[in-house]
Scaffold this motif. Structure first.
Motif, short mmCIF file in Angstrom:
data_model
loop_
_atom_site.label_atom_id
_atom_site.label_comp_id
_atom_site.label_asym_id
_atom_site.label_seq_id
_atom_site.Cartn_x
_atom_site.Cartn_y
_atom_site.Cartn_z
N PHE A 1 5.35 -0.27 -4.28
CA PHE A 1 4.65 -1.46 -3.80
C PHE A 1 5.60 -2.65 -3.84
N ASP A 2 5.91 -3.20 -2.70
CA ASP A 2 6.92 -4.27 -2.61
C ASP A 2 8.18 -3.87 -3.38
N GLY A 3 8.55 -2.62 -3.26
CA GLY A 3 9.78 -2.14 -3.90
C GLY A 3 9.65 -1.90 -5.39
N LYS A 4 8.41 -1.96 -5.92
CA LYS A 4 8.25 -1.81 -7.37
C LYS A 4 7.12 -0.82 -7.71
N GLY A 5 7.01 -0.52 -9.01
CA GLY A 5 5.87 0.26 -9.52
C GLY A 5 5.69 1.61 -8.86
N ARG A 6 6.72 2.44 -8.93
CA ARG A 6 6.64 3.74 -8.25
C ARG A 6 5.59 4.65 -8.87
N LYS A 7 4.83 5.33 -7.99
CA LYS A 7 3.82 6.29 -8.47
C LYS A 7 3.97 7.56 -7.66
N GLN A 8 3.71 8.69 -8.33
CA GLN A 8 3.86 9.98 -7.65
C GLN A 8 2.57 10.37 -6.93
N LEU A 9 2.72 10.89 -5.73
CA LEU A 9 1.56 11.43 -5.00
C LEU A 9 1.71 12.94 -4.96
N GLU A 10 0.81 13.65 -5.62
CA GLU A 10 0.84 15.12 -5.61
C GLU A 10 0.14 15.64 -4.36
N ALA A 11 0.31 16.94 -4.12
CA ALA A 11 -0.39 17.54 -2.97
C ALA A 11 -1.89 17.28 -3.11
N GLY A 12 -2.51 16.84 -2.03
CA GLY A 12 -3.95 16.55 -2.06
C GLY A 12 -4.26 15.09 -2.31
N ASP A 13 -3.28 14.34 -2.87
CA ASP A 13 -3.51 12.92 -3.13
C ASP A 13 -3.35 12.13 -1.84
N ALA A 14 -3.98 10.96 -1.82
CA ALA A 14 -3.90 10.13 -0.61
C ALA A 14 -3.72 8.67 -0.99
N LEU A 15 -3.10 7.93 -0.08
CA LEU A 15 -2.99 6.48 -0.23
C LEU A 15 -3.83 5.87 0.89
N VAL A 16 -4.72 4.99 0.51
CA VAL A 16 -5.58 4.34 1.51
C VAL A 16 -5.21 2.86 1.54
N CYS A 17 -5.05 2.33 2.72
CA CYS A 17 -4.45 1.01 2.82
C CYS A 17 -5.11 0.20 3.95
N SER A 18 -5.45 -1.05 3.65
CA SER A 18 -6.04 -1.92 4.68
C SER A 18 -5.65 -3.36 4.37
N ILE A 19 -5.94 -4.26 5.30
CA ILE A 19 -5.59 -5.67 5.05
C ILE A 19 -6.51 -6.22 3.96
N ALA A 20 -5.91 -6.90 3.00
CA ALA A 20 -6.68 -7.43 1.87
C ALA A 20 -7.38 -8.73 2.28
N PRO A 21 -8.48 -9.03 1.63
CA PRO A 21 -9.16 -10.28 1.98
C PRO A 21 -8.49 -11.52 1.37
N TRP A 22 -7.39 -11.32 0.63
CA TRP A 22 -6.75 -12.47 -0.02
C TRP A 22 -5.32 -12.67 0.48
N PRO A 23 -5.15 -13.52 1.48
CA PRO A 23 -3.79 -13.75 1.98
C PRO A 23 -3.02 -14.68 1.03
N VAL A 24 -1.74 -14.81 1.32
CA VAL A 24 -0.89 -15.71 0.53
C VAL A 24 -0.47 -16.84 1.45
N SER A 25 -0.75 -18.08 1.03
CA SER A 25 -0.32 -19.20 1.87
C SER A 25 0.98 -19.75 1.30
N THR A 26 2.01 -19.83 2.15
CA THR A 26 3.27 -20.42 1.69
C THR A 26 3.52 -21.69 2.49
N ALA A 27 3.96 -22.72 1.78
CA ALA A 27 4.21 -24.00 2.44
C ALA A 27 5.40 -23.87 3.38
N CYS A 28 5.31 -24.56 4.51
CA CYS A 28 6.41 -24.51 5.49
C CYS A 28 7.29 -25.74 5.33
N GLN A 29 8.53 -25.56 5.67
CA GLN A 29 9.47 -26.67 5.70
C GLN A 29 9.14 -27.55 6.93
#
Ligand SMILES: NC(=O)c1ccc[n+]([C@@H]2O[C@H](COP(=O)([O-])OP(=O)(O)OC[C@H]3O[C@@H](n4cnc5c(N)ncnc54)[C@H](O)[C@@H]3O)[C@@H](O)[C@H]2O)c1
Ligand SMILES: Nc1ncnc2c1ncn2[C@@H]1O[C@H](COP(=O)(O)OP(=O)(O)OP(=O)(O)O)[C@@H](O)[C@H]1O
Length: 530
Positions: free
Chosen positions: A466-494
């Motif tokens: 996740f973002d290059g960190k926190g590696r986790k193993q996925l064994e046969a039969g395991d799945a990763l489910v992924c969708s857009i989160a309801p919490w975006p990150v606002s970064t100030a612009c120059q």
């Protein structure tokens, strides 16, 4: 004729109910019995033998398809069950999280962080506004904290704490749109489909009440970052009168330097990080993109606006120069400011072993990407990918990157994905070294759910990071489910979102840098048309 009658009868029954696995099996058995009971065939019956063989083949094929369908239905039912589990868990989380988008936080929601609270805040309603805002107001929040006794280092009490409130407005064709983002972009009056005015998506943040509490995240082990953070901390406290939080590691370093940093606040227990959001009005990062990722990862729900100062080598998400931090922070604290609203992905691992458990692993939010790769295995990954339950493809290669558009300039770019403006909503589906000539990256719409599953017949397990960190193993039969989160990150612009994005791909990646061809050479000759 006996054969004819039986043969036809079987064929009819297969045709009438092809989905029934048991009746198919019976039919097939009937054909088999018929053939074995048969008295020795005459040569003239050869065509009947052929016909029976053909029937048997059809019966087998139909049985295969019925079994396949039954399996698929069972699998779909299983996934539906898992989604239901997941959805109810997410719903619970949403109910617990502070409300978003203009809904004010429950006034008693932040009890639990009492000992962290110490800001001497103004408790009255500011600008004569009540604490509740209409739902249309895109993002305002107002958190009251029942302080009670404070355990903060300086021991000050805090009876009531109000989080700075702000509103976001979407610019429309260079003008301010009526304080409200136009959500309905398509109309179909009188049978004609038209698109309404498109928002330019230039988002500006205006403080409704002044920010009072700031947290600074700093890149570790950097002398320049440490020196700047010390200077900035003092300035924020002495000149701006703000409460400043830092991470426990930084607080310990500061206190080792001087006890005068007593005013700096922190938390003691990692669990308290989950309650940071109601406390913090603004986040400052000193470091590179990795520090922005780190800061965002601290917020498992809504994230306060982030002001990222560039103290790394690349700085795609860090447009502010540290030398001008005073002017920059003055401007941000005063507002209004342009922001980039960066979507995050919420990722959930579903373990095959735990398929009957109600408690599943925690969601992880990523700002750049989630990567599923072969880890230390030397075999090809074999990843089955589905988008909203439609089969997408099977990834055979080094792995797959599911990236946000903010992350499109990071690992996904290195794997051949396109660069996408961070405010384009979508999920990038980028294979890593696919062993196929035709596997091009995809960009999926933002409303889909992507599921990546390690099939049971996979030669090896896969690894998720996740973002290059926190590696986790996925064994046969395991799945990763992924969708857009309801919490975006606002970064100030120059300057503003698009300007900053283009600047970063020019300055950071030297995108399309080439010496301009001189005009001193051959030119097209334009011949007049005859
Ligand atoms: N082959 C690759 O390009 C590769 C490999 C692994 C990880 N990464 C990236 O590194 C990120 C983690 O960053 P880190 O700083 O913690 O690790 P890190 O210290 O290894 O730095 C990775 C580099 O990626 C850059 N980067 C990070 N996010 C970016 C973005 N959104 N746009 C452009 N560049 C970006 C950083 O500035 C840094 O130079 C991961 O999310 C992944 O995207 C890239
Ligand atoms: N507050 C923090 N605590 C722990 N780790 C952090 C923190 N901030 C940043 N990091 C980690 O430190 C690493 C380097 O950070 P960052 O990318 O900000 O600096 P950098 O490598 O100098 O920048 P660049 O990549 O632009 O050269 C990243 O892996 C990041 O996750």
């Amino acid at each position: 004729m006996k054969n004819d009658a039986l043969g036809n009868g079987d064929a009819n029954s297969l045709g009438s109910n092809p989905e029934s696995g048991s009746s198919l099996a019976q039919s097939e058995k009937a054909v088999e019995e018929l053939l074995t009971q048969q008295t020795p065939m005459l040569a003239t019956d050869d065509h009947l033998i052929e016909f029976s063989e053909a029937l048997r083949t059809v019966a087998k094929a139909l049985r295969g398809s019925a079994e396949g369908k039954a399996l698929a239905q069972a699998e779909a039912a299983e996934w539906k069950r898992r989604y239901e589990l997941e959805r109810s868990k997410n719903q619970e989380l949403l109910n617990k999280a502070p409300p978003l988008n203009g809904v004010c936080a429950d006034e008693s929601s932040s009890k639990g962080m009492d000992h962290l609270a110490k800001s001497p805040r103004s408790h009255g309603q500011e600008n004569g506004k009540s604490g509740r805002y209409p739902l249309e107001r895109i993002c305002s929040h107002d958190v009251l904290q029942d302080g009670g006794e404070s355990n903060s280092p300086n021991g000050s009490n805090n009876k009531l704490k109000r989080k700075a409130s702000f509103k976001l407005s979407w610019g429309c064709k260079g003008q301010q749109a009526n304080d409200q983002h136009k959500k309905e972009i398509v109309s179909f009056e009188s049978g004609n489909i038209t698109t309404a005015d498109r928002s330019s998506k230039q988002i500006s943040l205006t403080w409704e009440t002044s920010p009072q509490t700031v947290i600074i995240f700093t890149k570790p082990n950097s002398t320049s970052v440490r020196l700047l953070s010390v200077e900035m901390l003092r300035w924020l406290r002495e000149h701006k009168g703000l409460n400043v939080y830092v991470e426990p590691r930084v607080k310990a370093e500061l206190l080792a330097e001087s006890s005068s940093f007593d005013f700096v606040q922190t938390w003691e227990d990692d669990k308290e990080i989950s309650l940071l959001h109601p406390m913090i009005d603004l986040v400052i990062t000193l470091g590179g993109d990795g520090t922005v990722l780190w800061a965002a990862s601290m917020f498992k729900g809504p994230v306060p606006p982030i002001v990222p100062f560039s103290m790394g080598s690349l700085g795609f998400m860090t447009p502010f120069h540290s030398e001008q931090y005073r002017d920059c922070l003055e401007a941000v604290l005063k507002g209004p400011i342009s922001i980039t609203l960066r979507h995050r992905l919420q990722c959930h691992i579903i373990r095959d072993k735990a398929r009957h458990d109600y408690e599943t692993e925690e969601n992880t939010l990523v700002l750049n990407e989630v990567t599923i790769d072969r880890g230390i295995s030397s075999y090809l990954t074999n990843l089955e990918c589905y988008c909203d339950n439609s089969f997408v493809t099977c990834v055979q290669g080094d792995g797959l990157i599911l990236s946000t558009t903010s992350g499109s300039t990071a690992y996904s770019l290195a794997a051949g994905g396109s660069m996408v403006h961070p405010q384009v909503p979508g999920i990038l589906f980028t294979p890593i070294c696919p062993h196929s000539l035709s596997f091009r990256p995809l960009i999926l719409p933002d409303h889909v759910t992507v599921r990546v599953q390690v099939p049971f017949n996979s030669r090896s397990s896969a690894w998720v990071s996740f973002d290059g960190k926190g590696r986790k193993q996925l064994e046969a039969g395991d799945a990763l489910v992924c969708s857009i989160a309801p919490w975006p990150v606002s970064t100030a612009c120059q300057v503003e979102s698009t300007h900053d994005f283009l600047r970063s791909i020019h300055d950071g990646l030297h995108w399309n840098l080439r010496k301009t061809q001189s005009s001193d050479g051959p030119r097209d000759t334009i011949y007049p048309l005859l």
